[in-house]
Design an enzyme around this catalytic site. Structure first.
Site, PDB file in Angstrom:
ATOM      1  N   HIS A 121     -47.428 -81.295 -28.962  1.00  0.00           N
ATOM      2  CA  HIS A 121     -48.566 -82.155 -29.342  1.00  0.00           C
ATOM      3  C   HIS A 121     -48.900 -82.015 -30.816  1.00  0.00           C
ATOM      4  CE1 HIS A 121     -49.880 -82.206 -24.850  1.00  0.00           C
ATOM      5  NE2 HIS A 121     -48.801 -82.920 -25.087  1.00  0.00           N
ATOM      6  N   CYS A 153     -59.323 -89.514 -47.122  1.00  0.00           N
ATOM      7  CA  CYS A 153     -58.522 -90.708 -47.460  1.00  0.00           C
ATOM      8  C   CYS A 153     -57.506 -90.358 -48.538  1.00  0.00           C
ATOM      9  CB  CYS A 153     -59.436 -91.833 -47.955  1.00  0.00           C
ATOM     10  SG  CYS A 153     -60.474 -92.477 -46.623  1.00  0.00           S
TER      11      CYS A 153
HETATM   12  N1  APR Z   1     -55.974 -67.335 -19.237  1.00  0.00           N
HETATM   13  C1  APR Z   1     -55.186 -68.178 -18.517  1.00  0.00           C
HETATM   14  N2  APR Z   1     -55.513 -69.473 -18.246  1.00  0.00           N
HETATM   15  C2  APR Z   1     -56.692 -69.916 -18.736  1.00  0.00           C
HETATM   16  C3  APR Z   1     -57.566 -69.098 -19.486  1.00  0.00           C
HETATM   17  C4  APR Z   1     -57.166 -67.761 -19.729  1.00  0.00           C
HETATM   18  N3  APR Z   1     -57.917 -66.893 -20.423  1.00  0.00           N
HETATM   19  N4  APR Z   1     -58.668 -69.838 -19.813  1.00  0.00           N
HETATM   20  C5  APR Z   1     -58.475 -71.066 -19.283  1.00  0.00           C
HETATM   21  N5  APR Z   1     -57.304 -71.117 -18.623  1.00  0.00           N
HETATM   22  C6  APR Z   1     -56.714 -72.254 -17.922  1.00  0.00           C
HETATM   23  C7  APR Z   1     -57.709 -73.219 -17.294  1.00  0.00           C
HETATM   24  O1  APR Z   1     -58.054 -72.800 -15.992  1.00  0.00           O
HETATM   25  C8  APR Z   1     -56.896 -74.520 -17.277  1.00  0.00           C
HETATM   26  O2  APR Z   1     -56.127 -74.618 -16.083  1.00  0.00           O
HETATM   27  O3  APR Z   1     -55.989 -73.013 -18.878  1.00  0.00           O
HETATM   28  C9  APR Z   1     -55.939 -74.370 -18.464  1.00  0.00           C
HETATM   29  C10 APR Z   1     -56.336 -75.240 -19.644  1.00  0.00           C
HETATM   30  O4  APR Z   1     -56.259 -76.580 -19.225  1.00  0.00           O
HETATM   31  P1  APR Z   1     -56.693 -77.750 -20.239  1.00  0.00           P
HETATM   32  O5  APR Z   1     -58.016 -77.447 -20.802  1.00  0.00           O
HETATM   33  O6  APR Z   1     -56.468 -79.038 -19.519  1.00  0.00           O
HETATM   34  O7  APR Z   1     -55.645 -77.617 -21.437  1.00  0.00           O
HETATM   35  P2  APR Z   1     -54.129 -78.081 -21.459  1.00  0.00           P
HETATM   36  O8  APR Z   1     -53.491 -77.890 -20.125  1.00  0.00           O
HETATM   37  O9  APR Z   1     -53.494 -77.424 -22.613  1.00  0.00           O
HETATM   38  O10 APR Z   1     -54.268 -79.656 -21.765  1.00  0.00           O
HETATM   39  C11 APR Z   1     -53.079 -80.362 -22.014  1.00  0.00           C
HETATM   40  O11 APR Z   1     -54.385 -82.247 -22.767  1.00  0.00           O
HETATM   41  O12 APR Z   1     -56.172 -83.040 -23.932  1.00  0.00           O
HETATM   42  C12 APR Z   1     -54.815 -82.866 -23.994  1.00  0.00           C
HETATM   43  O13 APR Z   1     -53.544 -82.637 -25.931  1.00  0.00           O
HETATM   44  C13 APR Z   1     -54.436 -81.948 -25.120  1.00  0.00           C
HETATM   45  O14 APR Z   1     -52.646 -80.338 -25.200  1.00  0.00           O
HETATM   46  C14 APR Z   1     -53.760 -80.773 -24.438  1.00  0.00           C
HETATM   47  C15 APR Z   1     -53.328 -81.367 -23.103  1.00  0.00           C
END
Ligand code: APR
Length: 256
Positions: A121, A153
């Site tokens: 990303h 810009c």
């Molecule tokens: N250790 C392990 N897992 C964790 C921790 C932690 N300390 N804290 C949070 N999580 C988990 C959450 O439970 C969740 O399942 O990490 C996951 C994060 O999920 P998202 O917030 O959806 O992030 P991500 O999966 O990276 O999103 C994918 O979505 O918005 C777009 O481009 C953005 O790259 C991102 C993509």
């Protein structure tokens, strides 16, 4: 609280595997102080992704992204790699992590020492002029946006500078995606760390590993509706589980 049995099983699976790859999401950086997107308090619970996170929203209202970046940038600047990032760099040195495929833009894997990082990303470290394509470093973008007070810009033609992160509705770098798919399809173990697996095509990569009869270990703090795919689920903080798994692997393998 560490689940010792889970740690031991994960270490054994790493020992038995010859082609290990990691897929990471925002969850691996939460312990570095960077909020994830979809957990309570996550970025998308504060900013509507349809208004702040799509390519179209950036083209029509770039000021929205810069408003969000103004809040996020100090967190990104303060962030340091956490033990989970270092554990993956350790596994690479031990020959047990071919590459890290990350959805994150925070550069923490590279700073922890991982040398083969695929940024699906994009990155927050640079941006480019939407007209002349000139590339700008983050520091220059921050100056041009007066610390986030306005849209940065291009000094040449006055066009908005777009950060090199991938927005919803924007294609991924096809070469990075192709290599990520190749790695997933040729690995016999994928460590899926801190991912909600809600966003494609990244979320399809674990299926590629499964399809070649590879195995999956999920590292997450909660169960997800993709858990049926996992061969093992290590519930807990990645910053605690991953280092423990690497230490257990070293013991099993008799390496330091
Ligand atoms: N250790 C392990 N897992 C964790 C921790 C932690 N300390 N804290 C949070 N999580 C988990 C959450 O439970 C969740 O399942 O990490 C996951 C994060 O999920 P998202 O917030 O959806 O992030 P991500 O999966 O990276 O999103 C994918 O979505 O918005 C777009 O481009 C953005 O790259 C991102 C993509």
């Amino acid at each position: 609280m560490l689940d010792e049995e889970c740690v031991r099983q994960a270490a054994a699976m790493i020992l038995e595997s010859t082609q290990v790859v990691a897929l990471t999401g925002a969850g691996i950086s939460v312990e570095s102080g960077i909020p994830d997107f979809r957990s309570p308090g996550g970025l998308w619970t504060k900013y509507d992704p349809l208004l702040y996170g799509t390519y179209e929203s950036f083209i029509n209202h770039p000021e929205r992204f810069y408003e969000m970046a103004k809040e996020l940038n100090p967190t990104l600047e303060r962030a340091e790699p956490n033990p989970a990032h270092y554990a993956l760099a350790d596994l690479e040195k031990l020959g047990k992590c071919r590459a890290v495929i990350t959805q994150n833009i925070d550069n923490l894997h590279q700073r922890a020492g991982s040398t083969d990082v695929l940024e699906l990303h994009g990155t927050h470290r640079t941006g480019h002029c939407m007209r002349c394509r000139r590339i700008f470093d983050l520091e220059v973008i921050k100056e041009l946006s007066k610390g986030g007070e306005c849209v940065a810009c291009c000094p040449e033609d006055g066009t908005a500078i777009k950060p090199d992160v991938v927005f919803f509705g924007e294609p991924l770098d096809s070469r990075v995606l192709a290599r990520a798919a190749e790695l997933a399809s040729t690995s016999d173990l994928m460590l899926v760390i801190g991912c909600s697996l809600e966003v494609y095509p990244a979320a399809a990569l674990p299926e590629y590993t499964k399809r070649r009869r590879g195995r999956l270990i999920f590292f997450n703090t909660v169960t997800t509706h993709h858990d049926r795919m996992a061969d093992l689920i290590c519930l807990g903080k990645a910053g605690e589980n991953l280092p423990a798994v690497v230490e257990a692997y070293k013991e099993l393998a008799g390496v330091k």
